[in-house]
Enzyme design. Sequence first.
Site, PDB file in Angstrom:
ATOM      1  N   SER A   1      10.498   6.154   9.530  1.00  0.00           N
ATOM      2  CA  SER A   1       9.891   5.798  10.814  1.00  0.00           C
ATOM      3  C   SER A   1      10.288   4.390  11.226  1.00  0.00           C
ATOM      4  O   SER A   1      10.230   3.460  10.432  1.00  0.00           O
ATOM      5  CB  SER A   1       8.370   5.903  10.674  1.00  0.00           C
ATOM      6  OG  SER A   1       7.733   5.520  11.861  1.00  0.00           O
TER       7      SER A   1
ATOM      8  N   ASN B   1      -5.810   4.122  15.126  1.00  0.00           N
ATOM      9  CA  ASN B   1      -6.761   3.744  14.093  1.00  0.00           C
ATOM     10  C   ASN B   1      -7.239   2.323  14.393  1.00  0.00           C
ATOM     11  O   ASN B   1      -6.439   1.398  14.335  1.00  0.00           O
ATOM     12  CB  ASN B   1      -6.019   3.766  12.752  1.00  0.00           C
ATOM     13  CG  ASN B   1      -6.934   4.122  11.629  1.00  0.00           C
ATOM     14  OD1 ASN B   1      -8.134   3.870  11.691  1.00  0.00           O
ATOM     15  ND2 ASN B   1      -6.370   4.696  10.594  1.00  0.00           N
TER      16      ASN B   1
ATOM     17  N   GLU C   1       0.819  -1.212   0.000  1.00  0.00           N
ATOM     18  CA  GLU C   1       0.000   0.000   0.000  1.00  0.00           C
ATOM     19  C   GLU C   1       0.851   1.259   0.000  1.00  0.00           C
ATOM     20  O   GLU C   1       1.956   1.249   0.527  1.00  0.00           O
ATOM     21  CB  GLU C   1      -0.865   0.025   1.261  1.00  0.00           C
ATOM     22  CG  GLU C   1      -1.869  -1.078   1.299  1.00  0.00           C
ATOM     23  CD  GLU C   1      -2.572  -1.169   2.639  1.00  0.00           C
ATOM     24  OE1 GLU C   1      -2.727  -0.142   3.323  1.00  0.00           O
ATOM     25  OE2 GLU C   1      -2.983  -2.281   2.995  1.00  0.00           O
TER      26      GLU C   1
ATOM     27  N   CYS D   1      -1.275  -2.869  14.932  1.00  0.00           N
ATOM     28  CA  CYS D   1      -1.012  -2.575  13.522  1.00  0.00           C
ATOM     29  C   CYS D   1      -1.423  -3.718  12.589  1.00  0.00           C
ATOM     30  O   CYS D   1      -1.105  -4.885  12.857  1.00  0.00           O
ATOM     31  CB  CYS D   1       0.479  -2.287  13.366  1.00  0.00           C
ATOM     32  SG  CYS D   1       1.002  -2.092  11.663  1.00  0.00           S
TER      33      CYS D   1
ATOM     34  N   CYS E   1       3.601  -5.451  16.022  1.00  0.00           N
ATOM     35  CA  CYS E   1       2.978  -4.546  16.998  1.00  0.00           C
ATOM     36  C   CYS E   1       1.475  -4.851  17.046  1.00  0.00           C
ATOM     37  O   CYS E   1       0.848  -5.027  16.000  1.00  0.00           O
ATOM     38  CB  CYS E   1       3.203  -3.090  16.599  1.00  0.00           C
ATOM     39  SG  CYS E   1       4.947  -2.705  16.332  1.00  0.00           S
TER      40      CYS E   1
ATOM     41  N   SER F   1       8.538   5.292  16.618  1.00  0.00           N
ATOM     42  CA  SER F   1       7.193   4.911  17.063  1.00  0.00           C
ATOM     43  C   SER F   1       7.297   4.468  18.515  1.00  0.00           C
ATOM     44  O   SER F   1       7.643   3.332  18.794  1.00  0.00           O
ATOM     45  CB  SER F   1       6.660   3.769  16.196  1.00  0.00           C
ATOM     46  OG  SER F   1       6.592   4.195  14.864  1.00  0.00           O
TER      47      SER F   1
ATOM     48  N   CYS G   1      -2.571   1.751   7.170  1.00  0.00           N
ATOM     49  CA  CYS G   1      -1.716   0.904   6.346  1.00  0.00           C
ATOM     50  C   CYS G   1      -1.755  -0.559   6.762  1.00  0.00           C
ATOM     51  O   CYS G   1      -1.695  -0.886   7.923  1.00  0.00           O
ATOM     52  CB  CYS G   1      -0.295   1.428   6.346  1.00  0.00           C
ATOM     53  SG  CYS G   1       0.017   2.285   4.820  1.00  0.00           S
TER      54      CYS G   1
ATOM     55  N   GLU H   1       9.032  -2.396   8.224  1.00  0.00           N
ATOM     56  CA  GLU H   1       9.979  -1.734   9.130  1.00  0.00           C
ATOM     57  C   GLU H   1      11.240  -1.407   8.310  1.00  0.00           C
ATOM     58  O   GLU H   1      12.021  -2.300   7.986  1.00  0.00           O
ATOM     59  CB  GLU H   1      10.280  -2.688  10.295  1.00  0.00           C
ATOM     60  CG  GLU H   1      11.433  -2.299  11.178  1.00  0.00           C
ATOM     61  CD  GLU H   1      11.379  -0.877  11.698  1.00  0.00           C
ATOM     62  OE1 GLU H   1      10.416  -0.510  12.363  1.00  0.00           O
ATOM     63  OE2 GLU H   1      12.319  -0.108  11.397  1.00  0.00           O
TER      64      GLU H   1
HETATM   65  N1  SAH Z   1       7.444   0.123  10.892  1.00  0.00           N
HETATM   66  C1  SAH Z   1       7.661   1.487  11.044  1.00  0.00           C
HETATM   67  C2  SAH Z   1       7.047   2.324   9.937  1.00  0.00           C
HETATM   68  C3  SAH Z   1       5.698   1.923   9.453  1.00  0.00           C
HETATM   69  S1  SAH Z   1       4.353   2.064  10.574  1.00  0.00           S
HETATM   70  C4  SAH Z   1       7.174   1.945  12.393  1.00  0.00           C
HETATM   71  O1  SAH Z   1       6.524   1.195  13.076  1.00  0.00           O
HETATM   72  O2  SAH Z   1       7.513   3.062  12.764  1.00  0.00           O
HETATM   73  C5  SAH Z   1       4.001   3.810  10.487  1.00  0.00           C
HETATM   74  C6  SAH Z   1       3.383   4.379  11.745  1.00  0.00           C
HETATM   75  O3  SAH Z   1       2.016   3.975  11.881  1.00  0.00           O
HETATM   76  C7  SAH Z   1       4.083   3.943  13.016  1.00  0.00           C
HETATM   77  O4  SAH Z   1       4.262   5.030  13.867  1.00  0.00           O
HETATM   78  C8  SAH Z   1       3.105   2.952  13.571  1.00  0.00           C
HETATM   79  O5  SAH Z   1       3.311   2.754  14.933  1.00  0.00           O
HETATM   80  C9  SAH Z   1       1.792   3.591  13.210  1.00  0.00           C
HETATM   81  N2  SAH Z   1       0.622   2.723  13.276  1.00  0.00           N
HETATM   82  C10 SAH Z   1       0.508   1.431  12.928  1.00  0.00           C
HETATM   83  N3  SAH Z   1      -0.743   0.982  13.137  1.00  0.00           N
HETATM   84  C11 SAH Z   1      -1.438   2.022  13.625  1.00  0.00           C
HETATM   85  C12 SAH Z   1      -2.785   2.190  14.042  1.00  0.00           C
HETATM   86  N4  SAH Z   1      -3.664   1.185  13.998  1.00  0.00           N
HETATM   87  N5  SAH Z   1      -3.146   3.414  14.490  1.00  0.00           N
HETATM   88  C13 SAH Z   1      -2.273   4.442  14.534  1.00  0.00           C
HETATM   89  N6  SAH Z   1      -0.988   4.343  14.146  1.00  0.00           N
HETATM   90  C14 SAH Z   1      -0.576   3.138  13.719  1.00  0.00           C
HETATM   91 FE1  SF4 Z   2       4.968  -2.354  14.042  1.00  0.00          FE
HETATM   92 FE2  SF4 Z   2       5.541  -0.594  12.082  1.00  0.00          FE
HETATM   93 FE3  SF4 Z   2       5.648  -3.219  11.622  1.00  0.00          FE
HETATM   94 FE4  SF4 Z   2       3.303  -2.075  12.004  1.00  0.00          FE
HETATM   95  S1  SF4 Z   2       4.695  -1.679  10.313  1.00  0.00           S
HETATM   96  S2  SF4 Z   2       3.994  -4.030  12.894  1.00  0.00           S
HETATM   97  S3  SF4 Z   2       3.813  -0.521  13.495  1.00  0.00           S
HETATM   98  S4  SF4 Z   2       6.915  -2.080  13.035  1.00  0.00           S
END
Ligand code: SAH
Ligand code: SF4
Length: 346
Positions: free
Chosen positions: A191, A290, A92, A119, A116, A214, A333, A160
């Site tokens: 990020s 979200n 995406e 996510c 996480c 994050s 995402c 990531e």
């Molecule tokens: N993996 C990296 C970058 C991609 S995620 C990271 O985790 O930083 C991009 C951002 O979206 C991160 O800050 C992540 O914690 C956040 N994110 C993921 N799922 C989310 C959700 N359901 N609501 C709000 N932020 C979210």
């Molecule tokens: Fe965690 Fe970022 Fe991976 Fe989602 S994309 S699982 S927020 S590290």
Amino acid sequence: MSKLDIASLYLDEIKEFFATLGEPKYRAEQIFKWLRSGITCFDEMTNVPKKLREQLAEKCYIATVKPVQRLVSKIDGTVKYLYELHDGEFIESVFMQYKHGYTVCISTQVGCRMGCSFCASGLGGLYRDLTASEMLAQIHFAAKDNGVRVSNVVMMGMGEPLDNFDNSVRFLNLVSDTEGLNIGLRHISLSTSGVVTGIYKLAELNLPITLSISLHASNNETRSSIMKVNKKWDINELLKACKYYQGITGRRISFEYALINGVNDSIKNADELSKILKGIMSHVNLIPVNPVEENDFKRATEENICRFAKLLNDRGITATVRRTLGADINASCGQLRRRAVKREEE
Ligand code: SAH
Ligand code: SF4
């Protein structure tokens, strides 16, 4: 024999490859320039002899993204893309319009291994890394589709970036190349969920990008319960790495904090956060979480979000509540891809 991913190569590498073909250096420069323009097949290289184009098509490929879904926000024009890759995987991207210019949020991996709990991207684990050329293709496509020049990039889609370190760095070098998209590193945010070894490696490169962490929690107990990466590198180690990074680059660090009702949005949490961030030149982005179908996290109330922001600011920590773009096309995402994969499995 697998084909060469030519759009991920630096100019010097293309020159080396061309030497093996017996082609002169200026041809390598010509081809590098074409690749930077975002073309999708060798026949578009109109000033390159047909024979060489055929030879290239035989030995190399140009990575492309095929849009399979395109959602446009009626509120602010944000466009969310679901792309299919050459091997049938889905990723995406999001195209956004900010006051300071057009921004594309790119994915860096198919899926994510960090897992996480809030996510959607991490739900099925990691499928594969994206190549630098696949990261670039997401920007080229969005720029062409919207007929604009993209001036900002955020590496905040699926995946990531520091778990795909080499390709992410290659991407940063190519996207900022003046022959190509020419997007300044100062206009790019990377990020990370807190891959500490990656932060140290990135510090050594001393790139003027914005590093975004994050964080999402103010203490280890809470962070470990929602982000398993914290069990490997806890908040202490993470912030130590941030300080080291800042010491080398002199850049302000962004901290992402998704407010989850009853999990990390209390007064105590804001207090703790303001204490642990003392001594770091920071900016805290507060984001209402979200909700994702697969978990039952609820976003913090408006009242708690405002209270949290005020508490931080009162304690000298700059914090802003991030404006949600494309609220009506929701799907944070990872959600579009997840639905697409589910559909295929049905
Ligand atoms: N993996 C990296 C970058 C991609 S995620 C990271 O985790 O930083 C991009 C951002 O979206 C991160 O800050 C992540 O914690 C956040 N994110 C993921 N799922 C989310 C959700 N359901 N609501 C709000 N932020 C979210
Ligand atoms: Fe965690 Fe970022 Fe991976 Fe989602 S994309 S699982 S927020 S590290």
